[in-house]
Design a protein around this motif. Structure first.
Motif, PDB file in Angstrom:
ATOM      1  N   GLN A   1      -8.728 -51.921 -76.622  1.00  0.00           N
ATOM      2  CA  GLN A   1      -8.290 -53.240 -77.109  1.00  0.00           C
ATOM      3  C   GLN A   1      -8.201 -53.264 -78.631  1.00  0.00           C
ATOM      4  O   GLN A   1      -7.429 -54.040 -79.193  1.00  0.00           O
TER       5      GLN A   1
ATOM      6  N   ASN B   1     -15.762 -47.896 -70.754  1.00  0.00           N
ATOM      7  CA  ASN B   1     -15.963 -49.069 -71.606  1.00  0.00           C
ATOM      8  C   ASN B   1     -16.320 -50.220 -70.684  1.00  0.00           C
ATOM      9  O   ASN B   1     -16.455 -50.028 -69.470  1.00  0.00           O
TER      10      ASN B   1
ATOM     11  N   GLN C   1     -12.079 -52.877 -70.441  1.00  0.00           N
ATOM     12  CA  GLN C   1     -10.998 -53.318 -71.325  1.00  0.00           C
ATOM     13  C   GLN C   1      -9.626 -53.278 -70.647  1.00  0.00           C
ATOM     14  O   GLN C   1      -8.766 -54.091 -70.946  1.00  0.00           O
TER      15      GLN C   1
END
Lengths: 380, 285
Positions: free
Chosen positions: A129, A338, A341
């Motif tokens: 992102q 992550n 995202q």
């Protein structure tokens, strides 16, 4: 000897392949700052670029690095930098400058665990992102993600081609897992590879630096040839003159967004594996897509109808591909290192047509195929 | 507005961009004209001049001259210019920007470009404060003066001696003038344009709107008079004596002039030759 790589089979790390892909694509200027796990890109280019007559500079920081490649690109050279999360953060303002000035550059971000100094030597995928929204203000961006060493080579070439075609910065989102993995790479004959070069303005008379053609991309002018180039990070009109008002802003930013958004079918690239009859589709990208593929094979052995959607383009996001799949499959599982995202992108793009699950960790290790398989068994 | 025609430097200016944003009494007009005159007198093809600037009042100069102009991000004109110059060694690359842009946010790039002897001319406009943002304290604000973020007087920060900083970092040409000394400035630009390597001209400028107004110099002419009365020309001055202390005399002149030092671009081209000759000998990479 001209220094160009010979067609053939090589055994390279991901970082080697990125460096060689850059040279193959015509990159002749690199500026960077040491940061793990990207260092082998700059080390290799410091050796290889001079062989092909190119310029390698190690700068005082990442901000200087990206400013230098934007300047070099204006000077007519294909230019690149390589970094990792902390350095990528430092580059964000000037990524915006390249968007605004419409300068072709390639930024390779070899992701590691973060935030902050995080896990310098270990995998992370937490900059997805940041690549999309890291620079301030409304904009579109192109980001590619390789999952094999061959793709590291191929997608680096593609990153340059897209940067040149759309006059825009392109992010190569690799990860530590891939960058230090060694694998076979086939270097093709250059005659078999399309290399795109930026569209150049020919006539300095009445030249308008930001008057776009029908493809929404303005031709770039050569410096030092009397085109009286005028360019700024300020909102500007077709002359390149600052235009500090809402009308100019909306006209300019709409074009900068549209030149990518309206032609995203030329950019978006993905692979489907065993998706024909799939009821569950694992979505993955980067080195983790390798685990996802193994997990799909393992699940298939247990007669579970699972497929893989491997994203090679992260941005612009393949909304339509996800939505069409969502109407057919029951569930998506997104595997990523992550906090989810891309999971949220899949949720958004599936528009309630399918359930979306996340499997992963926050960095420091790969996702094992068994973990993805467990998730498949859990949600099926 | 009425446009004066036939001005000797008109051909170097984007007349269609007037009026400019600079305040009445700003020193930028003098610097702007001095540069254009220097180029005119040298007879350099204006097509071969590239101006790169950062953010701030002086950063707008790249957009008013009719050369190829690049208005970049705050603090980054020097690395941008370096990339451009290395890609196009045939061009004259000039950076013009302010003290805040080049020495605060961009200070790191300034010293490293000097260390590498990047072949660019830097015109550093020192107006002692951040003019465009409203007159805040900066890296060259003299001690004891008032700015909008030193309302009790600048008893916090010591200013850079710009001349010594540039000299110590490796610049091959370092000069300081003021906007009152317009002939010296023009001649100095001509000298610097004919040299190679990292060249710095510090121009002490006027900012009556922000700095002057808060330091008992609200009138543009008083600002110029201050520079006239306090600047002292010295022949071959010592960079260490170039501190600017408010209310006291300060030195102007040519502090450093080193000819023939290899530039960063020269060295890069030599490395390319070495790499290619080794490649020819070994026959492979």
């Amino acid at each position: 000897m001209t220094g160009e790589i010979k067609p053939g089979i090589y055994f390279w790390s991901g970082n080697d392949a990125i460096a060689e892909g850059a040279i193959f694509a015509g990159c002749r200027f690199f500026a960077g700052y040491p940061i793990t796990p990207s260092n082998e890109v700059s080390e290799r280019l410091s050796w290889r670029l001079p062989q092909v007559g190119g310029i390698f500079v190690q700068m005082e920081d990442e901000i200087a690095s990206i400013a230098a490649i934007i300047g070099a690109s204006w000077g007519g050279l294909k230019a690149m930098t390589a970094t990792s999360g902390p350095g990528f953060s430092l580059m964000q303002e000037n990524i915006g400058l390249a968007v605004m000035m419409e300068v072709p550059i390639v930024v390779a971000n070899i992701q590691r665990g973060g935030p902050s100094t995080g896990l310098p030597t270990m995998i992370g995928m937490g900059d997805v992102q940041q690549a999309r929204w890291g620079t301030h203000g409304p904009h579109e961006i192109i980001a590619l993600s390789p999952s094999t060493i061959q793709e590291a080579f191929d997608l680096t070439i593609r990153a340059f081609n897209l940067a040149e075609k759309f006059r825009t910065p392109v992010i190569l989102l690799a990860d530590e897992g891939l960058s230090h993995l060694y694998e076979r790479v086939v270097v093709p004959d250059p005659r078999d590879v399309i290399i795109v070069n930026r569209k150049m303005a020919k006539d300095p008379r009445n030249y308008l630096p930001y008057k776009a053609d029908d493809d929404l991309v303005p031709p770039m002018a050569p410096v030092g040839e009397g085109f009286r180039i005028q360019t700024t990070g300020l909102t500007h009109d077709e002359r390149g003159y600052p235009a500090i008002n809402a009308e100019a802003q909306n006209r300019l930013i709409k074009r900068l967004i549209d030149k990518i958004r309206k032609r995203k079918h030329e950019i978006i690239d993905y692979e489907m594996y065993k998706c024909e009859d799939a009821e569950i589709v694992v979505v993955s990208y980067g080195s983790v897509a390798r685990s996802a593929k193994s997990a799909v094979d393992m699940a298939r052995e247990e007669k579970i109808k699972v497929g893989l959607l491997k994203l090679k383009t992260i941005w612009p996001f393949p909304d339509e591909v996800i939505f069409e799949m969502a109407k057919k499959v029951k569930k998506f599982i997104v595997a990523e290192v992550n906090e989810g995202q891309i999971t949220r992108e899949v949720e958004r793009a599936s528009r309630g047509q399918a359930d979306v699950f996340w499997v992963g960790n926050y960095g420091g290790r790969w996702i094992y195929p068994e973990e993805i398989l467990d998730k498949i068994l859990e949600v099926r | 507005m009425a446009i004066v025609s036939g001005h000797p430097t008109e051909k170097y200016v984007r007349i269609d961009r007037l009026p400019h944003i600079w305040c009445p009494g700003c020193g930028m007009g003098i610097i702007f004209n001095a540069f254009a005159r220097a180029i005119d007198e040298l007879g350099i093809d204006p097509k071969k001049i590239v101006v790169v600037s950062g953010i701030g009042c002086s950063g707008r100069a790249s957009g008013y001259w009719a050369y190829d102009g690049f208005h970049t991000t705050h603090g980054r004109p020097i690395p941008f210019a370096m990339g451009l110059k290395l890609a196009r060694p045939d061009l004259h690359v000039v950076v013009i920007s302010g003290d805040g842009d080049l020495l605060a946010i961009g200070g790191n790039h300034f010293i490293h470009a000097a260390r590498r002897n990047v072949d660019i001319l830097v015109i550093l406009v020192n107006n002692f404060n951040y003019g465009m943002t409203g007159g805040q304290v900066g890296p060259t604000t003299p001690e004891g003066t008032r700015t909008t973020t030193t309302p009790y007087g600048n008893y916090l920060e010591s200013p850079f001696n710009v001349v010594w900083l540039a000299a110590a970092s490796g610049a091959v040409y370092v000069a300081r003038w003021t906007v009152y000394h317009v002939r010296n400035l023009t001649e100095s630009i001509k000298t610097a344009m004919q040299m190679r390597g990292f060249r710095v001209i510090e121009v002490v400028s006027t900012c009556p709107t922000d700095f002057g107004r808060r330091n008992r110099l609200p009138d543009p002419l008083d600002n110029l008079r201050y520079l006239k009365e306090h600047a002292v020309y010295k022949k071959n001055p010592d960079p260490r004596e170039a501190d600017i202390i408010w209310g006291k005399k300060f030195v102007i002149g040519e502090f450093v002039k080193i000819e023939g030092k290899e530039t960063f671009g020269d060295r890069i081209r030599r490395i390319i030759q070495i790499a290619q000759s080794r490649l020819r000998k070994s026959g492979s990479h």
